[in-house]
Design a protein around this motif. Structure first.
Motif, PDB file in Angstrom:
ATOM      1  N   UNK A 229       0.811  -1.219   0.000  1.00 51.70           N
ATOM      2  CA  UNK A 229       0.000   0.000   0.000  1.00 51.70           C
ATOM      3  C   UNK A 229       0.844   1.268   0.000  1.00 51.70           C
ATOM      4  N   UNK A 230       2.161   1.139   0.141  1.00 50.02           N
ATOM      5  CA  UNK A 230       3.006   2.324   0.282  1.00 50.02           C
ATOM      6  C   UNK A 230       2.918   3.254  -0.919  1.00 50.02           C
ATOM      7  N   UNK A 231       2.890   2.678  -2.122  1.00 49.93           N
ATOM      8  CA  UNK A 231       2.833   3.525  -3.318  1.00 49.93           C
ATOM      9  C   UNK A 231       1.542   4.339  -3.350  1.00 49.93           C
ATOM     10  N   UNK A 232       0.443   3.728  -2.930  1.00 55.06           N
ATOM     11  CA  UNK A 232      -0.844   4.436  -2.917  1.00 55.06           C
ATOM     12  C   UNK A 232      -0.853   5.537  -1.861  1.00 55.06           C
ATOM     13  N   UNK A 233      -0.257   5.275  -0.691  1.00 48.28           N
ATOM     14  CA  UNK A 233      -0.162   6.300   0.345  1.00 48.28           C
ATOM     15  C   UNK A 233       0.733   7.446  -0.123  1.00 48.28           C
ATOM     16  N   UNK A 234       1.840   7.101  -0.772  1.00 49.35           N
ATOM     17  CA  UNK A 234       2.758   8.135  -1.267  1.00 49.35           C
ATOM     18  C   UNK A 234       2.097   8.981  -2.348  1.00 49.35           C
ATOM     19  N   UNK A 235       1.229   8.363  -3.151  1.00 51.07           N
ATOM     20  CA  UNK A 235       0.559   9.102  -4.220  1.00 51.07           C
ATOM     21  C   UNK A 235      -0.308  10.225  -3.655  1.00 51.07           C
ATOM     22  N   UNK A 236      -0.943   9.971  -2.502  1.00 47.86           N
ATOM     23  CA  UNK A 236      -1.751  11.020  -1.876  1.00 47.86           C
ATOM     24  C   UNK A 236      -0.888  12.219  -1.523  1.00 47.86           C
ATOM     25  N   UNK A 237       0.288  11.960  -1.006  1.00 47.17           N
ATOM     26  CA  UNK A 237       1.200  13.038  -0.621  1.00 47.17           C
ATOM     27  C   UNK A 237       1.742  13.747  -1.855  1.00 47.17           C
ATOM     28  N   UNK A 238       2.079  12.988  -2.878  1.00 46.31           N
ATOM     29  CA  UNK A 238       2.623  13.581  -4.094  1.00 46.31           C
ATOM     30  C   UNK A 238       1.613  14.512  -4.770  1.00 46.31           C
ATOM     31  N   UNK A 239       0.338  14.107  -4.751  1.00 46.00           N
ATOM     32  CA  UNK A 239      -0.687  14.856  -5.480  1.00 46.00           C
ATOM     33  C   UNK A 239      -1.254  16.032  -4.688  1.00 46.00           C
ATOM     34  N   UNK A 240      -1.255  15.916  -3.348  1.00 45.61           N
ATOM     35  CA  UNK A 240      -1.990  16.895  -2.547  1.00 45.61           C
ATOM     36  C   UNK A 240      -1.191  17.434  -1.352  1.00 45.61           C
TER      37      UNK A 240
END
Length: 332
Positions: A229-240
């Motif tokens: 799930x790390x990539x999905x959690x990181x995507x939230x930070x990257x986008x917002x």
């Protein structure tokens, strides 16, 4: 001629050695030491880096903004942590350090130019902070749930503010949505639910971000199904990432790399060892971080432990691969 100002110099006690790259890069562009002397009102002989400024000042910590990153200079009573230098300073405000003060980096440490003269923090003799790697691969779902229950019994050390209380119901709702997404292993739903937590709450690290820190830190340990799930959690930070504070962004990013305050490392080591007494002691220590930050981080840890237990009950053992965070014995 104005008198020469000799910097107040303090020797760091411990530091995150990952900062060494920052100091090495400075070596080519700066004089040989942050102890270079200056005259009040005269351009300092130690060049001030326009990209390094005091970001925030607290009694026990000063955060320097170095480009898009933060470096924390903290009192000895606080934990070691990523991008952190512990120094024997009890009260930074007494040294008249102010937000926006110019700073610089040299090969031997950091320097702040205050209205009353420079302060140099020397790192050359500091002990390197090196938290041990943790693998949770040997734990059963039952052991994870027992640890979660032990942490859940930790008393909260502080009352919430009126704003925090008002946000609590929304926080609970969004944490539940994230837990459901994690259990379903739905990447887009995980990112959406994590985004809903960013910036939720008050303070330099809002409650939603602290929950994400605890979750990300456990998920990033070797041997977890949540590793996926790390990539999905990181995507939230990257986008917002603009939804929250720079300090929160830095803290969550470190947690995604399995790095956090020393107290969290000690807590997860105790979970790995199945030592209830150490779990209680470490959880109580973490709960004392900030006003409610520690308690919220523990909520994130508990979320991760519950979810990891559910995922282990629902699927086959985690294979020994680099993506799972488990290194096969022949490669260890």
């Amino acid at each position: 001629m104005p008198p020469i100002a000799t910097p107040i110099a303090v020797r760091a006690i411990t530091w995150d050695p990952s900062l060494e790259d920052t100091l090495v890069r400075a070596a080519d562009a700066q004089p040989p030491s942050v102890l270079a002397r200056t005259r009040p009102g005269v351009t300092p002989s130690m060049p001030v880096d326009a990209d390094v400024r005091v970001h925030s000042v607290h009694r026990r910590a000063v955060n320097l903004r170095v480009g898009d990153e933060l470096v924390a200079l903290v009192s000895a009573e606080l934990d070691d942590a990523p991008a952190t230098v512990r120094v024997p300073v009890e009260d930074w405000t007494a040294l008249q350090v102010r937000q926006g003060d110019p700073a610089s980096i040299g090969p031997d440490g950091f320097r702040i130019e205050t209205v009353h003269g420079p302060i140099a923090v020397l790192t050359s003799s500091a002990t390197a902070w090196a938290p041990a790697e943790i693998c949770l691969c040997a734990l059963s779902g039952g052991q994870l749930l027992r640890a979660e229950a032990t942490i859940a019994a930790t008393p909260a050390p502080a009352q919430q503010s009126a704003f925090g209380s008002a946000a609590a119901a929304l926080l609970t709702e969004r944490v539940a949505a994230l837990e459901e997404a994690l259990r379903r292993r739905d990447p887009s739903a995980i990112t959406a639910a994590a985004t809903g937590l960013l910036g939720l709450g008050e303070g330099l690290t809002p409650s939603g971000d602290d929950v994400l820190t605890g979750l990300a830190f456990v998920s990033a340990q070797r041997g977890t199904r949540l590793h996926g799930a790390l990539a999905s959690l990181a995507a939230a930070l990257d986008d917002e990432e603009e939804r929250t504070t720079l300090l929160s962004v830095a803290t969550v990013r470190h947690a995604l790399g399995a790095r956090a305050q020393q107290g969290l490392h000690e807590l997860i080591q105790a979970v790995r060892d199945g030592d209830d007494e150490r779990i209680r002691d470490a959880a109580l220590h973490v709960a004392g971080i900030g006003h409610t930050s520690g308690t919220d981080m523990l909520s994130g840890v508990r979320l991760a432990l519950r979810t990891e237990a559910a995922l282990r009950s629902a699927s086959a053992p985690v294979p020994a691969t680099s993506s799972s965070g488990i290194v096969p014995k022949e490669q260890a």
